[in-house]
Scaffold this motif. Structure first.
Motif, PDB file in Angstrom:
ATOM      1  N   MET A 112       6.888   2.022   4.455  1.00  0.00           N
ATOM      2  CA  MET A 112       6.344   1.167   3.398  1.00  0.00           C
ATOM      3  C   MET A 112       6.144   2.014   2.147  1.00  0.00           C
ATOM      4  O   MET A 112       6.075   3.248   2.218  1.00  0.00           O
ATOM      5  CB  MET A 112       5.021   0.544   3.836  1.00  0.00           C
ATOM      6  N   PRO A 113       6.058   1.388   0.967  1.00  0.00           N
ATOM      7  CA  PRO A 113       5.775   2.148  -0.247  1.00  0.00           C
ATOM      8  C   PRO A 113       4.448   2.888  -0.132  1.00  0.00           C
ATOM      9  O   PRO A 113       3.489   2.366   0.435  1.00  0.00           O
ATOM     10  CB  PRO A 113       5.716   1.072  -1.340  1.00  0.00           C
ATOM     11  N   ASN A 114       4.417   4.094  -0.642  1.00  0.00           N
ATOM     12  CA  ASN A 114       3.192   4.892  -0.625  1.00  0.00           C
ATOM     13  C   ASN A 114       2.083   4.132  -1.360  1.00  0.00           C
ATOM     14  O   ASN A 114       2.222   3.823  -2.544  1.00  0.00           O
ATOM     15  CB  ASN A 114       3.443   6.240  -1.301  1.00  0.00           C
ATOM     16  N   PRO A 115       0.975   3.807  -0.700  1.00  0.00           N
ATOM     17  CA  PRO A 115      -0.088   3.033  -1.358  1.00  0.00           C
ATOM     18  C   PRO A 115      -0.769   3.786  -2.502  1.00  0.00           C
ATOM     19  O   PRO A 115      -1.456   3.174  -3.320  1.00  0.00           O
ATOM     20  CB  PRO A 115      -1.070   2.745  -0.212  1.00  0.00           C
ATOM     21  N   SER A 120      10.314  -6.304  10.493  1.00  0.00           N
ATOM     22  CA  SER A 120       8.990  -6.203   9.878  1.00  0.00           C
ATOM     23  C   SER A 120       7.906  -5.919  10.910  1.00  0.00           C
ATOM     24  O   SER A 120       7.943  -6.426  12.035  1.00  0.00           O
ATOM     25  CB  SER A 120       8.636  -7.500   9.148  1.00  0.00           C
ATOM     26  N   LEU A 121       6.941  -5.117  10.494  1.00  0.00           N
ATOM     27  CA  LEU A 121       5.743  -4.843  11.291  1.00  0.00           C
ATOM     28  C   LEU A 121       4.544  -4.867  10.351  1.00  0.00           C
ATOM     29  O   LEU A 121       4.493  -4.108   9.386  1.00  0.00           O
ATOM     30  CB  LEU A 121       5.844  -3.481  11.983  1.00  0.00           C
ATOM     31  N   VAL A 122       3.601  -5.747  10.648  1.00  0.00           N
ATOM     32  CA  VAL A 122       2.372  -5.827   9.868  1.00  0.00           C
ATOM     33  C   VAL A 122       1.207  -5.768  10.849  1.00  0.00           C
ATOM     34  O   VAL A 122       1.152  -6.540  11.806  1.00  0.00           O
ATOM     35  CB  VAL A 122       2.287  -7.133   9.048  1.00  0.00           C
ATOM     36  N   PHE A 123       0.292  -4.825  10.619  1.00  0.00           N
ATOM     37  CA  PHE A 123      -0.926  -4.798  11.426  1.00  0.00           C
ATOM     38  C   PHE A 123      -2.117  -4.524  10.521  1.00  0.00           C
ATOM     39  O   PHE A 123      -1.994  -3.913   9.455  1.00  0.00           O
ATOM     40  CB  PHE A 123      -0.837  -3.806  12.591  1.00  0.00           C
ATOM     41  N   ALA A 124      -3.285  -4.997  10.972  1.00  0.00           N
ATOM     42  CA  ALA A 124      -4.465  -4.944  10.094  1.00  0.00           C
ATOM     43  C   ALA A 124      -5.742  -4.942  10.919  1.00  0.00           C
ATOM     44  O   ALA A 124      -5.766  -5.360  12.086  1.00  0.00           O
ATOM     45  CB  ALA A 124      -4.457  -6.148   9.145  1.00  0.00           C
ATOM     46  N   ASN A 125      -6.810  -4.452  10.289  1.00  0.00           N
ATOM     47  CA  ASN A 125      -8.162  -4.626  10.811  1.00  0.00           C
ATOM     48  C   ASN A 125      -9.074  -4.977   9.634  1.00  0.00           C
ATOM     49  O   ASN A 125      -8.574  -5.330   8.560  1.00  0.00           O
ATOM     50  CB  ASN A 125      -8.640  -3.385  11.584  1.00  0.00           C
ATOM     51  N   ALA A 126     -10.367  -4.879   9.822  1.00  0.00           N
ATOM     52  CA  ALA A 126     -11.285  -5.288   8.759  1.00  0.00           C
ATOM     53  C   ALA A 126     -11.179  -4.401   7.525  1.00  0.00           C
ATOM     54  O   ALA A 126     -11.526  -4.825   6.417  1.00  0.00           O
ATOM     55  CB  ALA A 126     -12.724  -5.282   9.279  1.00  0.00           C
ATOM     56  N   ASP A 127     -10.677  -3.178   7.703  1.00  0.00           N
ATOM     57  CA  ASP A 127     -10.648  -2.216   6.598  1.00  0.00           C
ATOM     58  C   ASP A 127      -9.278  -2.032   5.959  1.00  0.00           C
ATOM     59  O   ASP A 127      -9.185  -1.741   4.766  1.00  0.00           O
ATOM     60  CB  ASP A 127     -11.144  -0.847   7.093  1.00  0.00           C
ATOM     61  N   ASP A 128      -8.230  -2.159   6.735  1.00  0.00           N
ATOM     62  CA  ASP A 128      -6.891  -1.818   6.239  1.00  0.00           C
ATOM     63  C   ASP A 128      -5.850  -2.839   6.686  1.00  0.00           C
ATOM     64  O   ASP A 128      -6.013  -3.514   7.710  1.00  0.00           O
ATOM     65  CB  ASP A 128      -6.466  -0.428   6.739  1.00  0.00           C
ATOM     66  N   ARG A 129      -4.769  -2.893   5.904  1.00  0.00           N
ATOM     67  CA  ARG A 129      -3.617  -3.720   6.245  1.00  0.00           C
ATOM     68  C   ARG A 129      -2.360  -2.916   5.905  1.00  0.00           C
ATOM     69  O   ARG A 129      -2.244  -2.372   4.806  1.00  0.00           O
ATOM     70  CB  ARG A 129      -3.623  -5.030   5.461  1.00  0.00           C
ATOM     71  N   PHE A 130      -1.442  -2.821   6.862  1.00  0.00           N
ATOM     72  CA  PHE A 130      -0.220  -2.049   6.686  1.00  0.00           C
ATOM     73  C   PHE A 130       0.985  -2.973   6.884  1.00  0.00           C
ATOM     74  O   PHE A 130       1.079  -3.662   7.901  1.00  0.00           O
ATOM     75  CB  PHE A 130      -0.165  -0.898   7.684  1.00  0.00           C
ATOM     76  N   GLU A 131       1.892  -2.971   5.907  1.00  0.00           N
ATOM     77  CA  GLU A 131       3.070  -3.824   5.950  1.00  0.00           C
ATOM     78  C   GLU A 131       4.321  -2.938   5.889  1.00  0.00           C
ATOM     79  O   GLU A 131       4.628  -2.369   4.843  1.00  0.00           O
ATOM     80  CB  GLU A 131       3.050  -4.825   4.798  1.00  0.00           C
ATOM     81  N   TYR A 132       5.024  -2.833   6.998  1.00  0.00           N
ATOM     82  CA  TYR A 132       6.154  -1.926   7.137  1.00  0.00           C
ATOM     83  C   TYR A 132       7.476  -2.698   7.253  1.00  0.00           C
ATOM     84  O   TYR A 132       7.505  -3.851   7.701  1.00  0.00           O
ATOM     85  CB  TYR A 132       6.014  -1.080   8.398  1.00  0.00           C
ATOM     86  N   GLY A 133       8.547  -2.007   6.886  1.00  0.00           N
ATOM     87  CA  GLY A 133       9.905  -2.475   7.153  1.00  0.00           C
ATOM     88  C   GLY A 133      10.597  -1.461   8.058  1.00  0.00           C
ATOM     89  O   GLY A 133      10.349  -0.251   7.960  1.00  0.00           O
TER      90      GLY A 133
END
Length: 205
Positions: free
Chosen positions: A119-122, A186-199
């Motif tokens: 994913m793009p560097n946040p 696509s892979l997207v995973f998240a919790n209360a603090d973070d969300r990561f959206e990958y290809g």
């Protein structure tokens, strides 16, 4: 930093080549089982096994690691967006089922989960960072110098990642994430603090 090309990749059933038959009686060892991870001993209700050839549009046959063969309805799970990564004969599955073990509440295709994800560097968006998820609970960061991943597994239907941060000594941090989306690309995973959206990616070396 190395250039990274994001490309769409089809689903590859890595376990299919290891099987003599989809509905054989051989016990399979979970490829994410690497002993105690995350420092906890939380009981895991997940059913692990292989997708059997008895699977159909609304039925998932799971040849479980304990030797049972389960035929689970996935109709409600599909309606609720809880069939993640699809399923095909020979794929490695992690399933949360109802008490009667006749209906799947959550289906995660671990075979689809394997691979390199970017994913793009946040921080600046000018480069890519990622994660490489492999069999045996092995996970590595891609172009991430501040975080060293130690292990991964599915625990009670959630993705558990254990890592050590740069400058943090040897203290391990364990985070749990809900998998929001998982497919061939696509892979997207998240919790209360973070969300990561990958290809899904193929890295250039």
């Amino acid at each position: 930093m190395k250039a990274t090309n994001i490309v769409c990749c089809g689903l590859v059933s890595m376990w299919a080549l290891l099987l003599a038959g989809c509905n054989g009686g051989k016990k399979q060892v979970p490829f994410e089982s690497v002993g105690e991870m995350g420092g906890g001993a939380v009981a895991d209700s997940t059913i692990y096994g292989l997708c059997g050839e008895g699977s159909a549009m609304n039925t998932l046959q799971v040849i479980a690691d304990d030797g049972d063969t389960l035929n689970l309805s996935v109709a409600d799970a599909k309606d609720n967006g809880k069939v993640l990564g699809g399923y095909a004969c020979g794929d490695r599955m992690a399933v949360i089922a109802d008490a009667t073990k006749t209906e799947a509440r959550l289906v995660i295709n671990e075979t689809t989960l394997l691979g390199d994800w970017m994913m793009p560097n946040p921080l600046d968006g000018s480069s890519y960072v990622g994660i490489s998820i492999r069999e045996g609970g092995i996970v590595e960061g891609i172009d991430q110098s501040s975080l060293v991943y130690k292990s991964w597994r599915i625990q009670n239907g959630r993705l558990e990642l254990t890592a050590v941060r740069e400058g943090g000594g040897d203290e391990e941090e364990t985070s749990l994430f809900d998998i929001v989306k998982l497919d061939a690309d696509s892979l997207v995973f998240a919790n209360a603090d973070d969300r990561f959206e990958y290809g899904r990616t193929r890295k250039s070396r």
